[in-house]
Design an enzyme around this catalytic site. Structure first.
Site, short mmCIF file in Angstrom:
data_model
loop_
_atom_site.label_atom_id
_atom_site.label_comp_id
_atom_site.label_asym_id
_atom_site.label_seq_id
_atom_site.Cartn_x
_atom_site.Cartn_y
_atom_site.Cartn_z
N HIS A 1 -11.74 4.19 5.55
CA HIS A 1 -10.53 4.02 6.29
C HIS A 1 -10.73 3.53 7.78
O HIS A 1 -10.27 4.40 8.63
CB HIS A 1 -9.95 5.62 6.17
CG HIS A 1 -8.46 5.63 6.32
ND1 HIS A 1 -7.75 5.97 5.15
CD2 HIS A 1 -7.49 5.56 7.15
CE1 HIS A 1 -6.51 5.79 5.52
NE2 HIS A 1 -6.37 5.48 6.80
N TYR B 1 0.75 5.78 0.07
CA TYR B 1 -0.09 7.02 0.07
C TYR B 1 0.90 7.85 -1.09
O TYR B 1 2.04 7.57 -1.44
CB TYR B 1 0.02 7.75 1.51
CG TYR B 1 -0.75 7.11 2.55
CD1 TYR B 1 -2.13 7.36 2.59
CD2 TYR B 1 -0.09 6.46 3.42
CE1 TYR B 1 -2.73 6.70 3.44
CE2 TYR B 1 -1.03 5.67 4.37
CZ TYR B 1 -2.21 5.94 4.62
OH TYR B 1 -2.98 5.31 5.64
N ARG C 1 -8.08 13.13 14.49
CA ARG C 1 -8.10 11.80 15.19
C ARG C 1 -8.07 12.52 16.78
O ARG C 1 -6.91 12.56 17.20
CB ARG C 1 -7.11 10.81 14.90
CG ARG C 1 -7.57 10.39 13.66
CD ARG C 1 -6.64 9.39 12.90
NE ARG C 1 -6.78 8.96 11.60
CZ ARG C 1 -5.91 8.70 10.92
NH1 ARG C 1 -4.81 7.85 11.36
NH2 ARG C 1 -6.41 8.46 9.46
N ARG D 1 -8.12 -3.75 12.04
CA ARG D 1 -7.83 -3.97 13.42
C ARG D 1 -7.67 -5.28 14.07
O ARG D 1 -6.81 -5.65 14.77
CB ARG D 1 -9.03 -3.06 14.28
CG ARG D 1 -8.67 -1.52 14.08
CD ARG D 1 -10.18 -0.85 14.75
NE ARG D 1 -9.76 0.61 14.61
CZ ARG D 1 -10.64 1.12 13.87
NH1 ARG D 1 -11.30 0.66 12.86
NH2 ARG D 1 -10.45 2.52 13.46
N ARG E 1 -16.12 -8.07 11.83
CA ARG E 1 -15.69 -8.64 12.93
C ARG E 1 -16.01 -10.36 13.12
O ARG E 1 -15.64 -10.83 13.90
CB ARG E 1 -16.28 -7.86 14.18
CG ARG E 1 -16.07 -6.39 13.94
CD ARG E 1 -14.47 -6.19 14.68
NE ARG E 1 -14.01 -4.81 14.64
CZ ARG E 1 -13.57 -4.18 13.90
NH1 ARG E 1 -13.52 -4.77 12.62
NH2 ARG E 1 -13.47 -2.78 14.03
N GLN F 1 0.84 -1.12 -0.08
CA GLN F 1 -0.17 -0.07 0.03
C GLN F 1 0.87 1.22 0.05
O GLN F 1 1.84 1.30 0.68
CB GLN F 1 -1.00 -0.17 1.45
CG GLN F 1 -1.77 1.31 1.43
CD GLN F 1 -1.06 2.35 2.31
OE1 GLN F 1 -0.11 1.86 3.25
NE2 GLN F 1 -1.45 3.56 2.39
N ARG G 1 -11.61 6.45 10.11
CA ARG G 1 -10.70 7.39 10.57
C ARG G 1 -10.32 8.70 9.81
O ARG G 1 -9.31 9.41 10.15
CB ARG G 1 -9.22 6.59 10.90
CG ARG G 1 -9.35 5.44 11.59
CD ARG G 1 -8.27 4.55 11.28
NE ARG G 1 -6.87 4.79 11.70
CZ ARG G 1 -6.43 4.63 13.02
NH1 ARG G 1 -6.93 4.37 14.04
NH2 ARG G 1 -5.10 5.01 13.05
N THR H 1 -3.59 4.35 -1.46
CA THR H 1 -4.96 4.70 -0.73
C THR H 1 -5.15 6.32 -1.09
O THR H 1 -4.58 7.33 -1.00
CB THR H 1 -4.38 5.05 0.82
OG1 THR H 1 -4.38 3.56 1.33
CG2 THR H 1 -5.62 5.59 1.57
N ASP I 1 -13.43 -3.03 2.89
CA ASP I 1 -13.20 -3.03 4.28
C ASP I 1 -14.07 -2.06 5.25
O ASP I 1 -14.79 -1.10 4.56
CB ASP I 1 -11.52 -2.87 4.62
CG ASP I 1 -11.10 -1.66 4.27
OD1 ASP I 1 -12.00 -0.56 4.84
OD2 ASP I 1 -10.05 -1.44 4.20
#
Length: 373
Positions: free
Chosen positions: A263, A136, A171, A318, A298, A134, A266, A162, A294
């Site tokens: 994201h 940026y 955040r 996560r 869970r 990945q 986020r 991304t 994504d």
């Protein structure tokens, strides 16, 4: 099933989460778990799956389910892979090397983050299943080119760009903690001068946000993708698509795959939950390229819902970090195997023998209406 040294079984992603939280420092935990601002979109990602209702089928003659999938010529034992996240050595001394080993044991895709804390080459040497890298979009294009070339030489299968971070989301957990990358953890694939701001602690501010503001290029446009295309022969995957308009533009500009993603909640707080955007995006793509997903997965039944709505693969952000913190490579493999076993179980009860059999008839349509993000 994985067990702690105490013998406590880890049966679900939530079990790994509880174990990890006991082992990880509070500021690092907030960095992993937190979202943007009031974390409305972070919560909406989870609530979207709570609304889903599956449609079981009976007497379907399906004794077991085949979870294998292929993408860009690589076969995987599971459609559940690992989304890119940064600095795995914050939770485990081996970092992304352990993550790669765990992904390999589960036969899963691992998308290595640009800000990995182990080298691209070391991660590749530890891997036994597919790897993507990945990126940026940095102001320093020479750094991007170098990373893409190293990934290609090391056998990575794709570049994932991304595209939803012209600036980092606010955040508040990180800002309140004055969070910075400390100790001997670093983004080792990038020259230190580029990453210096990520390590400079500032009370009331986020070092990562300050680094992003100085290093990322917010002027990125669709026309710039041609430059990255010229840097590598690898397939180009665009991550961060949430609308039909952007999905159509991605296809028009030659994306080899796209990832429906907010994201992990986020970036833009109040953005649509990833699951609520998936059908819109898949319809706009119309099969022109694979759609990945994504955001809030869970359990295996969550993955089933996303696959039924048009995703080819589902990526976890996560949960693999929870597994890594709780048990290193074994923990990563345990998280992925657990989710895959749950998916196979749900597929059998839904009467679906293989992933191509999953479509929207597996879900009750009214349970997907009314996104609340």
């Amino acid at each position: 099933m994985t067990q702690l040294q105490t013998g406590t079984p880890l049966l679900t992603a939530s079990d790994y989460r509880r174990s990890a939280q006991r082992l990880v420092g509070s500021d690092v935990w907030d960095f992993i778990e937190g979202g943007a601002e009031d974390e409305r979109t972070l919560a909406a990602n989870l609530r979207a799956f709570d609304r889903v209702r599956l449609r079981p089928r009976v007497l379907a003659g399906v004794p077991d389910a085949d979870t294998t999938v292929s993408l860009f010529g690589t076969a995987y034992a599971t459609p559940i892979g690992i989304a890119p996240t940064a600095y795995h050595r914050l939770v485990d001394a081996e970092g992304e090397v352990a993550t790669a080993r765990g992904a390999g044991r589960a036969g899963a895709l691992f998308v290595v983050g640009m800000f990995a804390s182990r080298t691209i080459e070391d991660i590749a040497a530890a891997a036994s299943s597919g790897l993507w890298l990945q990126l940026y979009w940095l102001r320093r294009r020479d750094v991007m080119r170098d990373l893409a070339e190293r990934a290609e030489r090391s056998g990575y299968g794709a570049i994932m760009l991304t595209v939803d971070v012209p600036r980092m989301g606010r955040r508040w957990r990180d800002m309140r903690n004055g969070f910075a990358i400390g100790g001997d953890v670093a983004a080792v694939n990038i020259e230190p001068a580029v990453m210096a701001e990520a390590h400079r602690r500032d009370e009331g501010g986020s070092a990562l946000a300050r680094h992003t503001a100085g290093s990322f290029d917010p002027s990125l446009s669709w026309a710039d993708l041609a430059w990255l295309r010229d840097c590598t022969r690898l397939p180009l995957v665009l991550k961060g698509i949430l609308t039909a308009e952007d999905a159509a533009l991605a296809v028009a500009h030659g994306a080899d795959a796209i990832v429906v993603s907010n994201h992990g909640g986020r970036q833009l707080d109040g953005a649509v939950a990833s699951l609520d955007a998936l059908a819109e995006v898949a319809d706009a793509v119309g099969g022109a390229c694979p759609v990945l997903f994504d955001g809030g997965v869970r359990r295996g039944a969550d993955a089933l819902a996303a696959l039924a709505l048009g995703a080819r693969m589902v990526l976890l952000g996560r949960p693999p970090l929870w597994g890594l913190a709780a048990g290193g490579a074994d923990g990563v493999a345990g998280v992925l195997r657990t989710a895959t076993e749950e998916l196979a179980h749900a597929m059998v009860l839904a009467g679906r023998a293989a992933l191509p059999d999953l479509d929207r008839t597996a879900l009750r349509p009214t349970s997907l209406a009314g996104g609340d993000a």
